[in-house]
Write a protein that holds these residues in place. Structure first.
Motif, PDB file in Angstrom:
ATOM      1  N   LEU A  14      82.018  57.697  27.834  1.00 24.38           N
ATOM      2  CA  LEU A  14      81.106  58.156  26.784  1.00 24.38           C
ATOM      3  C   LEU A  14      81.593  59.496  26.259  1.00 24.38           C
ATOM      4  CD1 LEU A  14      77.457  57.564  28.110  1.00 24.38           C
ATOM      5  CD2 LEU A  14      78.518  56.482  26.126  1.00 24.38           C
ATOM      6  N   ARG A  15      81.504  59.663  24.951  1.00 26.68           N
ATOM      7  CA  ARG A  15      81.770  60.971  24.358  1.00 26.68           C
ATOM      8  C   ARG A  15      80.635  61.276  23.404  1.00 26.68           C
ATOM      9  NH1 ARG A  15      87.385  61.949  21.395  1.00 26.68           N
ATOM     10  NH2 ARG A  15      86.473  60.534  19.844  1.00 26.68           N
ATOM     11  N   VAL A  16      80.045  62.455  23.581  1.00 25.34           N
ATOM     12  CA  VAL A  16      78.897  62.860  22.765  1.00 25.34           C
ATOM     13  C   VAL A  16      79.238  64.154  22.045  1.00 25.34           C
ATOM     14  CG1 VAL A  16      76.458  63.497  22.765  1.00 25.34           C
ATOM     15  CG2 VAL A  16      77.290  61.769  24.376  1.00 25.34           C
ATOM     16  N   TYR A  26      82.953  63.634  30.110  1.00 24.27           N
ATOM     17  CA  TYR A  26      83.464  63.724  31.469  1.00 24.27           C
ATOM     18  C   TYR A  26      84.072  62.384  31.871  1.00 24.27           C
ATOM     19  CZ  TYR A  26      80.538  67.929  31.573  1.00 24.27           C
ATOM     20  OH  TYR A  26      79.976  69.136  31.295  1.00 24.27           O
ATOM     21  N   ASN A  27      84.740  62.354  33.014  1.00 25.68           N
ATOM     22  CA  ASN A  27      85.403  61.112  33.420  1.00 25.68           C
ATOM     23  C   ASN A  27      84.454  60.104  34.052  1.00 25.68           C
ATOM     24  OD1 ASN A  27      84.968  62.322  35.876  1.00 25.68           O
ATOM     25  ND2 ASN A  27      87.128  62.619  36.369  1.00 25.68           N
ATOM     26  N   ARG A  28      83.182  60.444  34.119  1.00 25.70           N
ATOM     27  CA  ARG A  28      82.152  59.492  34.550  1.00 25.70           C
ATOM     28  C   ARG A  28      81.051  59.496  33.499  1.00 25.70           C
ATOM     29  NH1 ARG A  28      80.271  60.846  40.466  1.00 25.70           N
ATOM     30  NH2 ARG A  28      79.025  58.981  40.071  1.00 25.70           N
ATOM     31  N   SER A  29      80.682  58.314  33.035  1.00 25.52           N
ATOM     32  CA  SER A  29      79.672  58.237  31.977  1.00 25.52           C
ATOM     33  C   SER A  29      78.332  58.791  32.437  1.00 25.52           C
ATOM     34  CB  SER A  29      79.504  56.792  31.505  1.00 25.52           C
ATOM     35  OG  SER A  29      78.907  55.986  32.505  1.00 25.52           O
ATOM     36  N   THR A  32      78.330  62.541  31.819  1.00 25.74           N
ATOM     37  CA  THR A  32      78.185  62.815  30.383  1.00 25.74           C
ATOM     38  C   THR A  32      76.744  62.595  29.950  1.00 25.74           C
ATOM     39  OG1 THR A  32      80.467  62.122  29.972  1.00 25.74           O
ATOM     40  CG2 THR A  32      78.989  62.163  28.076  1.00 25.74           C
ATOM     41  N   PHE A  33      76.154  61.533  30.433  1.00 24.28           N
ATOM     42  CA  PHE A  33      74.778  61.164  30.108  1.00 24.28           C
ATOM     43  C   PHE A  33      73.790  62.251  30.538  1.00 24.28           C
ATOM     44  CE2 PHE A  33      70.905  58.614  31.159  1.00 24.28           C
ATOM     45  CZ  PHE A  33      70.667  58.057  29.914  1.00 24.28           C
ATOM     46  N   ILE A  34      73.881  62.665  31.801  1.00 23.34           N
ATOM     47  CA  ILE A  34      72.964  63.675  32.339  1.00 23.34           C
ATOM     48  C   ILE A  34      73.135  65.007  31.615  1.00 23.34           C
ATOM     49  CG2 ILE A  34      72.464  65.101  34.367  1.00 23.34           C
ATOM     50  CD1 ILE A  34      71.209  62.393  34.568  1.00 23.34           C
ATOM     51  N   LYS A 117      80.632  69.814  35.103  1.00 24.47           N
ATOM     52  CA  LYS A 117      80.044  71.070  35.576  1.00 24.47           C
ATOM     53  C   LYS A 117      78.870  70.795  36.492  1.00 24.47           C
ATOM     54  CE  LYS A 117      81.087  73.150  31.081  1.00 24.47           C
ATOM     55  NZ  LYS A 117      80.517  73.784  29.885  1.00 24.47           N
ATOM     56  N   THR A 118      78.974  69.757  37.307  1.00 28.63           N
ATOM     57  CA  THR A 118      77.802  69.319  38.075  1.00 28.63           C
ATOM     58  C   THR A 118      77.933  69.556  39.567  1.00 28.63           C
ATOM     59  OG1 THR A 118      78.760  67.100  38.162  1.00 28.63           O
ATOM     60  CG2 THR A 118      77.158  67.541  36.412  1.00 28.63           C
TER      61      THR A 118
END
Length: 220
Positions: A14-16, A26-29, A32-34, A117-118
């Motif tokens: 995903l890219r937003v 990010y490399n995990r959707s 990116t979602f969160i 950044k999580t």
């Protein structure tokens, strides 16, 4: 054929692009979602009309049947995480449309990603709460919410209510459900549940201090 489709789904990203031009990818959707939902801000969650299996997509309480898939956002809000990358893509597009914002949501497999950044968020979610009573008994559930509820049961909700104890301006125990995020801890008692493990720790510390219970409360 089925295995190849499953592998293809894993590799999609995903890219937003937010209204201010910031790109989140990010490399995990799921990350990116969160991060996108956090950027939108908690003031917008109540404006979004999305349901998952009959329950609101955003909530200030943990639904028992989704407790393993609900993820913390901010300000005590949680989101139900179901479905894969394609589902998150559809959900984000719906959110952008409902809020009337110019947020571009893309689905692909060749985006340039950035490091998530999580790390601090994962650490927070992995925190465990442990409560030891002077009798030697423990309150230690599978997650911090279960531990908090078990501790309140052992302390007895009625005693907390009689003390009129509050946390951040709200009564800790009420006789009916008055706030989002409250859970029932007895036939007539409702517990106000803080959003983070650290806040649960602070609430129990206040109860311990005001009621002179002699508890040992530990964040693991």
């Amino acid at each position: 054929m089925e295995d190849s489709l499953r592998q293809r789904e894993k590799s999609r990203l995903l890219r937003v692009t937010m209204p201010d031009g910031e790109v989140i990818c990010y490399n995990r959707s799921s990350e990116t979602f969160i991060e996108t939902l956090r950027k939108l801000g908690s003031e917008n969650y109540s404006k979004i009309n999305l349901m998952v299996a009959g329950v609101p997509f955003f909530s200030k309480e943990i639904y028992p049947k989704f407790k393993d898939t609900m993820k913390e956002l901010c300000d005590g809000w949680y989101v139900v995480m179901t479905g894969g990358t394609s589902g998150r893509y559809i959900q984000l597009r719906s959110i952008a449309q409902q809020l009337g914002i110019n947020m571009e949501v893309e689905l692909g497999d060749n985006f340039i990603t950035t490091k998530a950044k999580t790390e601090h968020t994962r650490a927070k979610r992995d925190d465990k709460l442990l409560v030891k009573f002077p009798s030697g008994e423990y309150a230690a559930g599978e997650n911090p919410i279960d531990t908090l509820i078990d501790a309140i049961w052992q302390i007895e909700p009625e005693k907390i209510l009689r003390k009129e104890l509050e946390y951040k301006g709200k009564p800790i125990i009420t006789l009916s459900k008055k706030f989002n995020g409250q859970v029932q801890v007895g036939k007539n008692y409702w517990l106000t549940v803080p959003g983070t493990t650290k806040e649960k720790y602070k609430m129990l510390s206040i109860i311990n201090l005001m009621m002179k219970l002699g508890l040992e409360i530990t964040l693991i």
